[in-house]
Design a protein around this motif. Structure first.
Motif, PDB file in Angstrom:
ATOM      1  N   ASN A  33      -6.778  -7.106   4.690  1.00  0.00           N
ATOM      2  CA  ASN A  33      -5.346  -6.860   4.470  1.00  0.00           C
ATOM      3  C   ASN A  33      -4.669  -6.247   5.691  1.00  0.00           C
ATOM      4  N   VAL A  34      -5.471  -5.842   6.678  1.00  0.00           N
ATOM      5  CA  VAL A  34      -4.929  -5.211   7.880  1.00  0.00           C
ATOM      6  C   VAL A  34      -5.061  -6.203   9.034  1.00  0.00           C
ATOM      7  N   LYS A  35      -3.966  -6.739   9.477  1.00  0.00           N
ATOM      8  CA  LYS A  35      -4.010  -7.744  10.537  1.00  0.00           C
ATOM      9  C   LYS A  35      -4.330  -7.132  11.895  1.00  0.00           C
ATOM     10  N   ARG A  36      -3.918  -5.878  12.071  1.00  0.00           N
ATOM     11  CA  ARG A  36      -4.121  -5.236  13.373  1.00  0.00           C
ATOM     12  C   ARG A  36      -3.851  -3.748  13.219  1.00  0.00           C
ATOM     13  N   VAL A  37      -4.593  -2.924  13.947  1.00  0.00           N
ATOM     14  CA  VAL A  37      -4.277  -1.503  14.042  1.00  0.00           C
ATOM     15  C   VAL A  37      -3.949  -1.191  15.498  1.00  0.00           C
ATOM     16  N   GLU A  38      -3.056  -0.237  15.687  1.00  0.00           N
ATOM     17  CA  GLU A  38      -2.564   0.050  17.027  1.00  0.00           C
ATOM     18  C   GLU A  38      -2.719   1.523  17.358  1.00  0.00           C
ATOM     19  N   GLN A  39      -2.677   1.814  18.639  1.00  0.00           N
ATOM     20  CA  GLN A  39      -2.743   3.195  19.090  1.00  0.00           C
ATOM     21  C   GLN A  39      -1.676   4.019  18.375  1.00  0.00           C
ATOM     22  N   GLY A  40      -2.095   5.163  17.842  1.00  0.00           N
ATOM     23  CA  GLY A  40      -1.178   6.026  17.107  1.00  0.00           C
ATOM     24  C   GLY A  40      -1.242   5.848  15.603  1.00  0.00           C
ATOM     25  N   ASP A  41      -1.885   4.753  15.123  1.00  0.00           N
ATOM     26  CA  ASP A  41      -2.013   4.544  13.685  1.00  0.00           C
ATOM     27  C   ASP A  41      -2.964   5.569  13.075  1.00  0.00           C
ATOM     28  N   LYS A  42      -2.765   5.830  11.785  1.00  0.00           N
ATOM     29  CA  LYS A  42      -3.596   6.799  11.049  1.00  0.00           C
ATOM     30  C   LYS A  42      -4.240   6.090   9.861  1.00  0.00           C
ATOM     31  N   VAL A  43      -5.552   6.175   9.786  1.00  0.00           N
ATOM     32  CA  VAL A  43      -6.307   5.585   8.682  1.00  0.00           C
ATOM     33  C   VAL A  43      -6.986   6.704   7.900  1.00  0.00           C
ATOM     34  N   ASN A  44      -6.788   6.736   6.595  1.00  0.00           N
ATOM     35  CA  ASN A  44      -7.467   7.696   5.730  1.00  0.00           C
ATOM     36  C   ASN A  44      -8.434   6.966   4.819  1.00  0.00           C
ATOM     37  N   ILE A  45      -9.654   7.474   4.725  1.00  0.00           N
ATOM     38  CA  ILE A  45     -10.640   6.989   3.760  1.00  0.00           C
ATOM     39  C   ILE A  45     -10.959   8.167   2.851  1.00  0.00           C
ATOM     40  N   ASP A  46     -10.418   8.131   1.639  1.00  0.00           N
ATOM     41  CA  ASP A  46     -10.529   9.264   0.721  1.00  0.00           C
ATOM     42  C   ASP A  46     -11.557   9.006  -0.368  1.00  0.00           C
ATOM     43  N   TRP A  47     -12.233  10.089  -0.764  1.00  0.00           N
ATOM     44  CA  TRP A  47     -13.011  10.067  -1.997  1.00  0.00           C
ATOM     45  C   TRP A  47     -12.256  10.906  -3.010  1.00  0.00           C
ATOM     46  N   GLN A  48     -11.879  10.280  -4.135  1.00  0.00           N
ATOM     47  CA  GLN A  48     -11.142  10.959  -5.180  1.00  0.00           C
ATOM     48  C   GLN A  48     -11.990  10.969  -6.442  1.00  0.00           C
TER      49      GLN A  48
ATOM     50  N   GLY B  66     -13.351  10.818 -10.034  1.00  0.00           N
ATOM     51  CA  GLY B  66     -12.741  10.200 -11.199  1.00  0.00           C
ATOM     52  C   GLY B  66     -12.036   8.895 -10.880  1.00  0.00           C
ATOM     53  N   ALA B  67     -11.892   8.599  -9.593  1.00  0.00           N
ATOM     54  CA  ALA B  67     -11.241   7.348  -9.186  1.00  0.00           C
ATOM     55  C   ALA B  67     -12.161   6.562  -8.273  1.00  0.00           C
ATOM     56  N   GLY B  68     -12.390   7.078  -7.063  1.00  0.00           N
ATOM     57  CA  GLY B  68     -13.274   6.400  -6.126  1.00  0.00           C
ATOM     58  C   GLY B  68     -12.728   6.449  -4.715  1.00  0.00           C
ATOM     59  N   ILE B  69     -13.080   5.434  -3.930  1.00  0.00           N
ATOM     60  CA  ILE B  69     -12.654   5.350  -2.539  1.00  0.00           C
ATOM     61  C   ILE B  69     -11.274   4.701  -2.474  1.00  0.00           C
ATOM     62  N   ILE B  70     -10.356   5.371  -1.800  1.00  0.00           N
ATOM     63  CA  ILE B  70      -9.024   4.826  -1.587  1.00  0.00           C
ATOM     64  C   ILE B  70      -8.728   4.882  -0.088  1.00  0.00           C
ATOM     65  N   ALA B  71      -8.349   3.740   0.460  1.00  0.00           N
ATOM     66  CA  ALA B  71      -8.044   3.645   1.889  1.00  0.00           C
ATOM     67  C   ALA B  71      -6.540   3.503   2.080  1.00  0.00           C
ATOM     68  N   SER B  72      -6.042   4.088   3.175  1.00  0.00           N
ATOM     69  CA  SER B  72      -4.616   3.963   3.477  1.00  0.00           C
ATOM     70  C   SER B  72      -4.432   3.831   4.983  1.00  0.00           C
ATOM     71  N   LEU B  73      -3.374   3.133   5.353  1.00  0.00           N
ATOM     72  CA  LEU B  73      -2.981   2.967   6.747  1.00  0.00           C
ATOM     73  C   LEU B  73      -1.569   3.504   6.890  1.00  0.00           C
ATOM     74  N   ASN B  74      -1.425   4.561   7.705  1.00  0.00           N
ATOM     75  CA  ASN B  74      -0.119   5.211   7.878  1.00  0.00           C
ATOM     76  C   ASN B  74       0.496   5.550   6.522  1.00  0.00           C
ATOM     77  N   ASP B  75      -0.360   6.100   5.634  1.00  0.00           N
ATOM     78  CA  ASP B  75       0.019   6.566   4.294  1.00  0.00           C
ATOM     79  C   ASP B  75       0.392   5.431   3.335  1.00  0.00           C
ATOM     80  N   ARG B  76       0.113   4.191   3.698  1.00  0.00           N
ATOM     81  CA  ARG B  76       0.305   3.049   2.795  1.00  0.00           C
ATOM     82  C   ARG B  76      -1.047   2.663   2.219  1.00  0.00           C
ATOM     83  N   GLN B  77      -1.199   2.798   0.890  1.00  0.00           N
ATOM     84  CA  GLN B  77      -2.472   2.503   0.253  1.00  0.00           C
ATOM     85  C   GLN B  77      -2.836   1.041   0.431  1.00  0.00           C
ATOM     86  N   LEU B  78      -4.098   0.793   0.791  1.00  0.00           N
ATOM     87  CA  LEU B  78      -4.539  -0.563   1.098  1.00  0.00           C
ATOM     88  C   LEU B  78      -5.248  -1.256  -0.058  1.00  0.00           C
ATOM     89  N   ASN B  79      -5.904  -0.496  -0.924  1.00  0.00           N
ATOM     90  CA  ASN B  79      -6.607  -1.114  -2.050  1.00  0.00           C
ATOM     91  C   ASN B  79      -5.970  -0.679  -3.363  1.00  0.00           C
TER      92      ASN B  79
END
Length: 204
Positions: free
Chosen positions: A138-153, A155-168
């Motif tokens: 779903n991510v065509k490209r990442v660029e310098q300055g981008d922020k990626v979060n891989i969270d463990w929550q 009761g929910a699970g793994i949630i990934a986000s790019l620049n605070d936009r949830q990816l899954n």
């Protein structure tokens, strides 16, 4: 009013007031830490839970710096074993230092994940690996300055986000997969300097 204070702005007055109370004035601006010249937040929130910066360091790929990696936990811990046993949310954050194509990101993830997992773990998580691969698609490209979060929550699970936009849309509910993510940045195959920095142990 004393003439020398006639033009103090609100921030200066606040600094003076805090100093008069005996509180360290530096605390006003210590919301970020400098890692290789990049500002890294010292706190963050996952599902309303405040997490603190456990450590951060530079991840290198060959001769170049690829990203800053930061680890956030509910409390500071100094061993990977303790972090894996932690009952609470966790966040791995990557601040990109260069551009990457989708194919490069996918290839790096798969290589790192497979190296961090045992053969039996990788086979057991083949569906989860495919789900994570779909996130990267779903991510065509990442660029310098981008922020990626891989969270463990919990009761929910793994949630990934790019620049605070949830990816899954659907969390990946596998704590083992997240533990392997942790090993990708703090396991025995990771450079000692980065591992120690994420564990809050300094330069190593």
């Amino acid at each position: 009013m004393h003439p020398s204070r006639a033009h103090l702005d609100r921030r200066q007055w606040l600094t003076l007031a805090v100093g008069a109370l005996g509180w360290p004035t530096q605390a006003l601006s210590q919301t970020t830490a400098k890692i290789d010249g990049v500002d890294v937040a010292t706190t963050t929130f996952v599902r309303g839970k405040k997490l603190v910066l456990n450590g951060a360091g530079v991840r290198r790929r060959g001769y170049y710096k690829s990203n800053i990696v930061a680890l956030y936990l509910p409390e500071r811990l100094t061993t990977l074993e303790a972090i894996m046993k932690l009952d609470g949310p966790r966040r791995i954050q990557m601040l990109l230092l260069r551009d990457f194509s989708q194919s490069t990101v996918s290839r790096i993830f798969l290589a790192d994940f497979k190296q961090a997992a045992t053969d039996s773990e990788f086979k057991a998580l083949i569906n989860e690996v495919a789900e994570i691969g779909a996130i990267y698609n779903n991510v065509k490209r990442v660029e310098q300055g981008d922020k990626v979060n891989i969270d463990w929550q919990p009761g929910a699970g793994i949630i990934a986000s790019l620049n605070d936009r949830q990816l899954n849309d659907k969390p990946i509910n596998s704590e083992l997969a997240y533990q392997i993510y942790l090993r990708m940045f703090m396991g025995p195959n990771v450079p000692e300097e980065l591992r120690n920095r994420l564990l809050g142990l300094g330069n190593g």
